[in-house]
Design a protein around this motif. Structure first.
Motif, PDB file in Angstrom:
ATOM      1  N   THR B  40      46.943  65.049 -18.550  1.00 40.00           N
ATOM      2  CA  THR B  40      47.778  66.131 -19.085  1.00 40.00           C
ATOM      3  C   THR B  40      47.022  67.450 -18.969  1.00 40.00           C
ATOM      4  OG1 THR B  40      46.882  65.734 -21.286  1.00 40.00           O
ATOM      5  CG2 THR B  40      48.948  64.633 -20.718  1.00 40.00           C
ATOM      6  N   GLU B 296      48.764  66.891 -24.511  1.00 42.58           N
ATOM      7  CA  GLU B 296      47.997  66.011 -25.401  1.00 42.58           C
ATOM      8  C   GLU B 296      47.514  66.827 -26.594  1.00 42.58           C
ATOM      9  OE1 GLU B 296      44.972  63.302 -23.566  1.00 42.58           O
ATOM     10  OE2 GLU B 296      43.644  64.258 -25.033  1.00 42.58           O
ATOM     11  N   ILE B 298      44.876  68.059 -28.986  1.00 36.43           N
ATOM     12  CA  ILE B 298      43.414  68.157 -28.974  1.00 36.43           C
ATOM     13  C   ILE B 298      42.863  68.140 -30.394  1.00 36.43           C
ATOM     14  CG2 ILE B 298      41.436  69.533 -28.225  1.00 36.43           C
ATOM     15  CD1 ILE B 298      43.150  70.790 -26.087  1.00 36.43           C
ATOM     16  N   LEU B 299      43.575  68.766 -31.288  1.00 39.14           N
ATOM     17  CA  LEU B 299      43.061  68.926 -32.656  1.00 39.14           C
ATOM     18  C   LEU B 299      44.218  69.174 -33.608  1.00 39.14           C
ATOM     19  CD1 LEU B 299      40.522  69.498 -34.536  1.00 39.14           C
ATOM     20  CD2 LEU B 299      40.747  71.898 -33.874  1.00 39.14           C
ATOM     21  N   VAL B 300      44.160  68.534 -34.771  1.00 31.85           N
ATOM     22  CA  VAL B 300      45.080  68.861 -35.871  1.00 31.85           C
ATOM     23  C   VAL B 300      44.205  69.277 -37.037  1.00 31.85           C
ATOM     24  CG1 VAL B 300      46.888  68.034 -37.423  1.00 31.85           C
ATOM     25  CG2 VAL B 300      46.736  67.115 -35.093  1.00 31.85           C
ATOM     26  N   SER B 301      44.434  70.474 -37.568  1.00 30.18           N
ATOM     27  CA  SER B 301      43.515  70.946 -38.608  1.00 30.18           C
ATOM     28  C   SER B 301      44.225  71.819 -39.627  1.00 30.18           C
ATOM     29  CB  SER B 301      42.377  71.739 -37.973  1.00 30.18           C
ATOM     30  OG  SER B 301      42.852  72.971 -37.486  1.00 30.18           O
ATOM     31  N   TRP B 311      47.663  73.145 -38.333  1.00 32.59           N
ATOM     32  CA  TRP B 311      47.624  73.713 -36.983  1.00 32.59           C
ATOM     33  C   TRP B 311      47.520  72.557 -36.013  1.00 32.59           C
ATOM     34  CZ3 TRP B 311      47.187  78.910 -35.073  1.00 32.59           C
ATOM     35  CH2 TRP B 311      47.337  79.889 -36.057  1.00 32.59           C
ATOM     36  N   TYR B 313      46.865  71.860 -32.148  1.00 33.23           N
ATOM     37  CA  TYR B 313      46.414  72.457 -30.896  1.00 33.23           C
ATOM     38  C   TYR B 313      46.643  71.456 -29.773  1.00 33.23           C
ATOM     39  CZ  TYR B 313      43.949  75.625 -34.085  1.00 33.23           C
ATOM     40  OH  TYR B 313      43.628  76.534 -35.070  1.00 33.23           O
ATOM     41  N   ASP B 315      47.061  70.757 -25.283  1.00 35.01           N
ATOM     42  CA  ASP B 315      46.320  71.164 -24.078  1.00 35.01           C
ATOM     43  C   ASP B 315      47.147  71.992 -23.091  1.00 35.01           C
ATOM     44  OD1 ASP B 315      47.860  69.199 -22.930  1.00 35.01           O
ATOM     45  OD2 ASP B 315      46.189  67.928 -22.297  1.00 35.01           O
ATOM     46  N   ALA B 354      49.722  75.610 -31.248  1.00 38.41           N
ATOM     47  CA  ALA B 354      48.950  76.578 -30.460  1.00 38.41           C
ATOM     48  C   ALA B 354      48.375  75.921 -29.221  1.00 38.41           C
ATOM     49  CB  ALA B 354      47.829  77.181 -31.300  1.00 38.41           C
ATOM     50  N   GLY B 355      48.090  76.762 -28.227  1.00 40.52           N
ATOM     51  CA  GLY B 355      47.515  76.301 -26.974  1.00 40.52           C
ATOM     52  C   GLY B 355      46.004  76.168 -27.030  1.00 40.52           C
ATOM     53  N   PRO B 356      45.405  75.731 -25.907  1.00 36.90           N
ATOM     54  CA  PRO B 356      43.988  75.366 -25.888  1.00 36.90           C
ATOM     55  C   PRO B 356      43.040  76.511 -25.568  1.00 36.90           C
ATOM     56  CG  PRO B 356      44.971  74.832 -23.774  1.00 36.90           C
ATOM     57  CD  PRO B 356      46.073  75.436 -24.619  1.00 36.90           C
ATOM     58  N   SER B 357      43.577  77.674 -25.190  1.00 34.40           N
ATOM     59  CA  SER B 357      42.683  78.728 -24.713  1.00 34.40           C
ATOM     60  C   SER B 357      42.026  79.475 -25.856  1.00 34.40           C
ATOM     61  CB  SER B 357      43.452  79.715 -23.835  1.00 34.40           C
ATOM     62  OG  SER B 357      44.303  80.505 -24.631  1.00 34.40           O
ATOM     63  N   GLU B 378      44.668  63.715 -32.841  1.00 28.38           N
ATOM     64  CA  GLU B 378      43.964  63.907 -31.566  1.00 28.38           C
ATOM     65  C   GLU B 378      44.310  62.777 -30.585  1.00 28.38           C
ATOM     66  OE1 GLU B 378      39.749  63.398 -32.158  1.00 28.38           O
ATOM     67  OE2 GLU B 378      39.397  63.152 -30.012  1.00 28.38           O
TER      68      GLU B 378
END
Lengths: 410, 410
Positions: B40, B296, B298-301, B311, B313, B315, B354-357, B378
Motif C-alpha cells: 500500500t 494502511e 500507520i498509527l492511531v494515537s 488521530w 494516520y 499511508d 491524516a496522511g503520512p507526510s 497499526e
C-alpha cells in the motif's frame, strides 16, 4: 562539525522586501535567467546561496547542529552542497534515508523526524544505522523501543504556532502532560530521550521559541526528579526560520540571540553549563531564497469588459510546483519584464493569478492584493522569487497532462 | 456513435450510501482486494464499471456526445475501455491530446476544453486535427481565430455552482454579457460558435443545468438576430455528474430528464426540432466509483491520554493521491476490516484522519464527523471507495520521499 566562516555573505540575507521584487540573491541567478532559452515552467537554484544561508544560520545558532529538512528540496546538488558544509539531515521517510545515504551522508548524521513511521521502516532505518527518531504517541514509542532499543527518541510537543505565516495544525506533537508521561515511559525502557517542537513555518516572531523551550525545560526537570535522574539527550528546536516573501522578517541573528537567551534562561538553572545537544531543522531558510521559478503568461483576461481586476493565467500552478499558495499562505515576490517601466511610472493594476490546469481550485492568489503591470501580456516571462523550497517535489506527476516541474542547479 | 445497451448494469448505480461503506461496485474488485498482497498505498480500478457508467450516462443523455474529461484519470486501460464504447474525449493540454492520439483516439473526437492554452499548443493541436476549442476571453479568441480558422470555438459562461459539493471558482468562464460580445466577434471572424458551462463538480441538484441552458439559449437568440443569422454549433453542458461519496445523490436518469426538459424548454422555441450538437464532459461520474484506494494504518494515537478523538494516520495523504480532501470537499466512504464487527455492535469513535507526510497541511478530515472502529490499529488496511477519479495524477512526484500512487486496472 560545520565549518564556520568569519564573514558569511550576510548581505544576501539582508535583501529587504522593501527593495522591491526585482532583486535576486545572486549575480549568477541574474545571469542564468538573463539569457535563458529553457522552456517554462522551471525552477533554478543557486547552490552557493544555499551554502551562504547555511553558514549564516550556523553563525546565528553556534550551539546547534543543523539538520537540513530534506523534504524542502531533496535535489542531489543541494545535498552535496550541505554535506560539504558539514550539515546533518532530517528525513521524513525511508525513501529520504536511502536518498541521503546514496548521496554519501553517514547514518549517524540522520534524524528520522517523522512521528508517523511504519514499523518495517523503523526497523530498516535502524539496520541502516539511524539512531535518532521522533515520536509523539505511545504506539509509536512501542515501535521504537521494540525495534530501535539503543536509540535516542525525542518526543514532539505541541506548539500554538502564533506568529507563523503557516501555523502548523495539531497533526504533530502531543500535549505537554502526555509528553511527560511518554518520556518517563521511554526512560523506563532504557531509551535515551529528547524533546522537540516546531513553532510554525515562516515564523516572524523571534520569541516564539521561548514558551516551547520553557516546556522542554519543565519536562527535563521532571526527568531529573526520578530516583535515578535522567538527562535530556537532545532538545530539537525545529525549523520556522523564514524565507524572503512579501512580508518583512527579522534578520537571522535575532532568531539566534532569542533562542540562545531562552536556552540559557530555562536550561542553565537545571543543567548548568552542560546543555543537551541542541538540534535545529531548517528547510525553507536554507533553500527557499536560492531558487527562482520562471513561468510564462498564457492569458490575461477579464470576466467582463468593464472589470477592473484582470485574471493572469501562467503556465505553473498549484499542481505544478506552487502548492504553497494553498490558502495564499506563502505570498511570493513576483518579477515581470515590465518592472523597470513601472518604476518609471508605467501603470499597474489589481490581478488574480491562476495556474494553467482545468482545475477550478488552481487559483494562486485571489484574496491577496497583487498588482501587476497593465502592459503584462501573453508570452511574458514572470519570475517567482524564493521558490527553492517546497516546489519541485510538491509537483504532481502529470495532472492535466502537464509534466512535473523542471529544475536546474547552478 | 456510442453503443446503446438495453439493460445497462444500473444496479451498480443504485448502490446507495445508506447501504454502508462496505459495498464495492463489483465482485471483481472484492475478489482482487480480498487476497491482495500488494504494498500500500495503491488504487485499483475495474474498467467494467467504467463501461457500465458510460452506458448508463449515454442512456440518460441520449441526445449528447459524451466527451470523457481525460484529466479525471488518463490511464490507458480507461481510455481503451471508453474508445471501445465510442466515447469522445475532453482534453486539458497538448500532453493529453498526444496521449489520446497515442491511444488511438482520432482527432475529430477531441475537444481542447481548457480556456487557457499556449498559442503554440493551439497551433500544434490544430495541426494534429483538433477542431473543437474552448475560450472565455478575447485574447484567447484571437489565438483561435488566428491559428485555427475553421474550428468550432465554444465560449464558456460563468455559472454560480449552487448545489455542487465542489462549486467552481470564477477561474473559467466569463459573464454572459461578455460571452455575447465574444460570440458575435467570433461569428464576425467566420468561426463556428458554441456555448459551454459547468454547473460545479459533484452537483446534487438536477435542476442546476436549467439556468445555464437558459443563458445559452439567450445567447443563441442573440446570434439568430444578426443580419445573417448564426446558429450555435455546439451546446456543451459540461460535467458535474456525481460519484458515490458520503452524501446521497439523485440517480443519473433524473439528471438526464432534467437536462432534456431544459433543452426542450429553452431551445425548441428557437431552433424547432433541430438542436445544436449537445456535448457533455463527464469525468468523475465515469471513473470515480470504479476505483478503490487501499491504504494502511500507520498509527492511531491521541494528543492527550484523555482525548476522546483519535488521530488515525494512514499511508496515503493529500500529496499521495487524496488531494480532493482539500477543504474536505470530497468525503469518501471508508471501509475497514472491523466493519462487520461494528455491524454486530463493536464500538466506533470519532477520528481525525491524516496522511503520512511531515506536512502539517496533510490532514484529510478534521471537521467532517468521521467515526471509525475503536479496534482500528497499526497495520489495518483501510479502503477509500470511489477513488478512480482525481487521485493518481494529483499524486506528487515524490513529496517527503514517498513514491507516487501505484495504480492497477482490472
Amino acid at each position: 562539525m560545520p565549518a564556520k566562516h568569519a564573514a558569511p555573505a550576510s548581505a544576501v540575507l539582508e535583501t529587504s522586501p522593501a527593495q522591491g521584487a526585482s532583486t535576486l540573491p545572486s549575480a549568477k541567478l541574474e545571469a542564468f535567467l538573463a539569457d535563458c532559452q529553457l522552456p517554462t515552467p522551471f525552477v533554478v537554484v543557486d547552490t552557493e546561496v544555499v551554502a551562504q544561508r547555511y553558514d549564516a544560520l550556523q553563525d546565528a545558532l553556534p550551539m546547534a547542529d543543523l539538520f537540513y529538512a530534506v523534504k524542502a528540496n531533496p535535489a542531489r546538488p543541494i545535498l552535496d552542497t550541505l554535506i560539504g558544509r558539514g550539515s546533518f539531515f532530517d528525513v521524513a521517510s525511508l525513501g529520504e534515508i536511502e536518498h541521503c545515504l546514496a548521496a554519501g551522508v553517514t547514518s549517524d548524521r540522520l534524524s528520522f523526524g517523522n512521528t508517523i513511521k511504519k514499523r518495517a521502516h523503523v526497523e530498516r532505518a535502524y539496520n541502516l544505522g539511524v539512531r535518532l527518531f521522533a515520536f509523539d504517541a505511545e504506539p509509536e514509542l512501542d515501535k521504537l523501543s521494540q525495534t530501535a532499543p539503543d536509540a535516542t527518541v525525542f518526543c514532539r510537543v505541541l506548539c500554538d504556532g502564533k506568529g507563523a505565516e503557516w501555523p502548523l495544525s495539531r497533526k504533530f506533537g502531543c500535549d505537554p502532560d502526555e509528553a511527560e508521561r511518554l518520556l518517563h515511559l521511554a526512560a523506563d525502557r532504557g531509551l535515551r530521550v529528547g524533546v522537540s517542537f516546531h513553532v510554525g513555518s515562516q515564523q516572524g516572531n523571534v520569541d516564539a521559541w521561548d514558551a516551547a523551550i520553557e516546556t522542554a525545560a519543565r519536562l527535563a526537570r521532571s526527568l531529573m526528579g526520578r530516583t535515578e535522574p535522567v538527562r535530556l539527550d537532545v532538545v530539537n528546536v525545529g525549523g520556522g526560520f523564514p524565507g524572503i516573501y512579501q512580508r518583512e522578517m527579522p534578520s537571522i541573528d535575532l532568531y539566534g540571540e532569542a533562542i540562545a537567551a531562552s536556552l540559557a534562561r530555562h536550561f542553565t538553572p537545571l543543567y548548568g553549563d552542560y546543555l543537551p545537544r541542541i538540534i535545529a531543522e531548517p528547510g525553507r531558510y536554507l533553500v527557499a531564497d536560492a531558487g527562482v521559478l520562471r513561468t510564462e503568461v498564457i492569458l490575461v483576461s477579464r470576466k467582463h469588459e468593464l472589470d477592473e481586476k484582470r485574471w493572469v493565467y501562467i503556465d505553473c500552478g498549484k499542481f505544478g510546483g506552487l502548492a504553497e499558495t494553498m490558502e495564499e499562505a506563502i505570498r511570493y515576490k513576483i518579477r515581470t519584464p515590465h518592472d523597470e517601466a513601472v518604476e518609471n511610472g508605467a501603470p499597474v493594476g489589481a490581478v488574480i493569478i491562476a495556474g494553467p490546469s482545468c482545475d477550478s481550485a488552481d487559483v494562486l492568489y485571489e484574496k491577496t492584493d497583487y498588482r501587476m503591470p497593465i502592459a503584462l501580456a501573453e508570452g511574458d516571462q514572470v519570475d517567482f522569487l524564493s521558490t527553492g523550497a517546497y516546489t519541485t517535489t510538491y509537483s504532481s506527476v502529470g495532472f492535466n497532462g502537464f509534466a512535473p516541474l523542471a529544475d536546474y542547479y547552478i
